[in-house]
Structure formats: structure tokens, C-alpha cells
Motif scaffolding. Structure first.
Motif, PDB file in Angstrom:
ATOM      1  N   MET A   1       0.839  -1.196   0.000  1.00  0.00           N
ATOM      2  CA  MET A   1       0.000   0.000   0.000  1.00  0.00           C
ATOM      3  C   MET A   1       0.877   1.250   0.000  1.00  0.00           C
ATOM      4  SD  MET A   1      -1.325   0.149   3.969  1.00  0.00           S
ATOM      5  CE  MET A   1      -1.579  -1.631   4.040  1.00  0.00           C
TER       6      MET A   1
ATOM      7  N   THR B   1       0.037   6.983   1.874  1.00  0.00           N
ATOM      8  CA  THR B   1      -1.172   7.787   2.067  1.00  0.00           C
ATOM      9  C   THR B   1      -2.333   6.955   2.603  1.00  0.00           C
ATOM     10  OG1 THR B   1      -1.654   7.451  -0.294  1.00  0.00           O
ATOM     11  CG2 THR B   1      -0.582   9.509   0.338  1.00  0.00           C
ATOM     12  N   GLU B   2      -2.256   5.637   2.496  1.00  0.00           N
ATOM     13  CA  GLU B   2      -3.308   4.759   3.011  1.00  0.00           C
ATOM     14  C   GLU B   2      -3.070   4.355   4.455  1.00  0.00           C
ATOM     15  OE1 GLU B   2      -6.211   3.392   1.623  1.00  0.00           O
ATOM     16  OE2 GLU B   2      -5.918   5.007   0.187  1.00  0.00           O
TER      17      GLU B   2
ATOM     18  N   THR C   1      -4.944   0.959   8.457  1.00  0.00           N
ATOM     19  CA  THR C   1      -5.168   1.723   7.239  1.00  0.00           C
ATOM     20  C   THR C   1      -6.248   2.773   7.471  1.00  0.00           C
ATOM     21  OG1 THR C   1      -6.921   0.275   6.364  1.00  0.00           O
ATOM     22  CG2 THR C   1      -4.630  -0.361   5.925  1.00  0.00           C
ATOM     23  N   GLU C   2      -6.361   3.691   6.523  1.00  0.00           N
ATOM     24  CA  GLU C   2      -7.390   4.721   6.593  1.00  0.00           C
ATOM     25  C   GLU C   2      -8.786   4.107   6.535  1.00  0.00           C
ATOM     26  OE1 GLU C   2      -7.015   7.759   7.246  1.00  0.00           O
ATOM     27  OE2 GLU C   2      -4.902   8.184   6.870  1.00  0.00           O
TER      28      GLU C   2
ATOM     29  N   SER D   1      -4.040   4.154  -5.019  1.00  0.00           N
ATOM     30  CA  SER D   1      -4.159   4.276  -3.572  1.00  0.00           C
ATOM     31  C   SER D   1      -4.811   3.060  -2.942  1.00  0.00           C
ATOM     32  CB  SER D   1      -4.968   5.535  -3.221  1.00  0.00           C
ATOM     33  OG  SER D   1      -6.269   5.431  -3.782  1.00  0.00           O
ATOM     34  N   SER D   2      -5.000   2.015  -3.701  1.00  0.00           N
ATOM     35  CA  SER D   2      -5.648   0.832  -3.159  1.00  0.00           C
ATOM     36  C   SER D   2      -4.641  -0.035  -2.429  1.00  0.00           C
ATOM     37  CB  SER D   2      -6.317   0.035  -4.284  1.00  0.00           C
ATOM     38  OG  SER D   2      -5.350  -0.380  -5.227  1.00  0.00           O
ATOM     39  N   VAL D   3      -5.172  -0.820  -1.492  1.00  0.00           N
ATOM     40  CA  VAL D   3      -4.356  -1.763  -0.752  1.00  0.00           C
ATOM     41  C   VAL D   3      -4.376  -3.094  -1.495  1.00  0.00           C
ATOM     42  CG1 VAL D   3      -4.051  -2.960   1.441  1.00  0.00           C
ATOM     43  CG2 VAL D   3      -4.896  -0.603   1.409  1.00  0.00           C
TER      44      VAL D   3
END
Length: 216
Positions: free
Chosen positions: A90, A93-94, A108-109, A188-190
């Protein structure tokens, strides 16, 4: 006349965090398994060689998964957590938070939680670091040297897991502070990938072991 080519963005190598004790223990376990299993394969009678083969096929992937495989790879853009049975990747930013209680964890967010097997928490090291800090405060009760204190020296007195988490938090803060306004358009995906190369042979070994024990 052609315009000059803009300089390429610098590429930062991954910083690697893993457990040296886990690696040493894994190598010793693999040597022991190969020694015992190899002896049974060569000298065993009847179903013993097959049982040894099934046992080795089960044990070796699991030992590798829990000792040699775990690692945390981090650079200026993202973090990659390789745990025994899956790999999580990731961007910074996550990442919402990093904590080291009884285990090292990343939040994570989106509210997900991932453990970091490569950063084990040692309560013994933490207590030792706390005693050193307490002893240092007694030697300098008025904190006269704090003005000239070196952050790196402070980190050096921390437990290994706490020091690693502090380094990772610095990367998170630096990445989020320097994130461009267009970061929403970036990936921005995990990403989570299961380690089938570890799971498959271990499952095959277990099935073979059960079948051999069932038929006697």
C-alpha cells in the motif's frame, strides 16, 4: 531544436526490516528437518520414507513461511509487508497509524489492521531500554544535556521494534507531508496477495500425511 529532457525522479531503494533471530532459527530448523528427514528417506523401511517425505513437504514450507519469509520493505512511496501467508502492499497515504504493543500492527485509513510478523515485539528488550532510560535520567536529573541530545542516539536506546516503528512513522509523515494535490488520482488501493507457493505444498504434505497414516 529539441527541448532538454527533464531529469528523472530519484528512485529510492527499499529499506528492509526483518528479524535476525527468526532467520537464524529458521535456518537451524531447516537443517534439523533435512537431517532427520533425509536419514529417514535413506534408511527407512516400509512407509517410513513416504511418511518422511510427507512430513518434510509439510514442515519445510511452514518453517520458511514463519521464519525466513516475513519482511517489511519500505521506501518513500509505499510499504510492502510480507507475512507468512500473504503480502500486503500500500502507499503511505493509506496508512493511518503504526503501533507496537504486544505485536507490531499497521492500521489503514479504511480501518483494516495488518500485523507485521517481521517486526516482533520483545518485552524483555523494552524493559531493558526502559531501565537504561531511567538510569540515564537519574544520572542527569536536571536534563542538562537534553539541549544537545541527538535523535539518533535516542533511537539507539530504544527496543528494536520501537526503533523500527519510529523509522516507519517518519516515512509516513514525510510521505504525507510531501504528497501532491493530485495524489487522489494515483494508485491508492491496498493490494493483498496470498502466498500460494507456500500454502500449496504444505496442504499437499498434510493430505499425503493423513492418507499414509490412514492406510497404515
Amino acid at each position: 531544436m529539441t527541448s532538454p529532457t527533464p531529469p528523472a525522479e530519484p528512485v529510492y531503494a527499499d529499506r528492509t526490516f526483518r528479524s535476525p533471530a527468526g532467520i537464524v532459527g529458521g535456518v537451524l530448523l531447516l537443517l534439523l528437518i533435512c537431517w532427520i528427514g533425509g536419514d529417514a528417506l535413506i534408511r527407512g523401511d516400509g512407509n517410513v520414507p513416504w511418511l518422511a517425505l510427507a512430513g518434510m513437504l509439510t514442515a519445510v514450507p511452514l518453517v520458511v513461511a514463519f521464519t525466513l519469509r516475513p519482511v517489511v520493505l519500505a521506501n518513500e512511496q509505499r510499504i510492502r509487508i510480507r507475512n507468512p501467508f500473504r503480502t500486503i502492499t500500500m502507499p503511505w497515504t493509506e496508512v493511518a497509524d503504526l503501533r507496537a504493543g504486544y505485536s507490531s500492527e499497521l492500521f489503514t485509513e479504511g480501518g483494516a489492521k495488518y500485523q507485521m510478523w517481521a517486526v516482533p515485539v520483545s518485552l524483555r528488550q523494552r524493559k531493558k531500554a526502559a531501565r537504561q532510560q531511567s538510569r540515564r535520567s537519574l544520572d542527569d536529573p536536571y536534563d542538562r544535556t537534553s539541549v544537545h541530545a541527538d535523535v539518533r542516539d535516542t533511537k539507539a536506546r530504544m527496543a528494536v521494534a520501537d526503533r523500527t516503528m519510529a523509522d516507519l512513522r517518519e516515512l509516513v509523515e514525510r510521505a504525507k507531508a510531501g504528497a501532491p494535490a493530485s495524489a487522489e488520482t494515483a494508485e491508492s488501493s491496498v493490494s493483498v496477495r496470498w502466498a500460494y507457493e507456500v500454502i500449496a505444498p504444505a496442504v499437499v504434505g498434510v493430505v499425503l500425511l493423513v492418507v499414509l497414516l490412514a492406510i497404515g
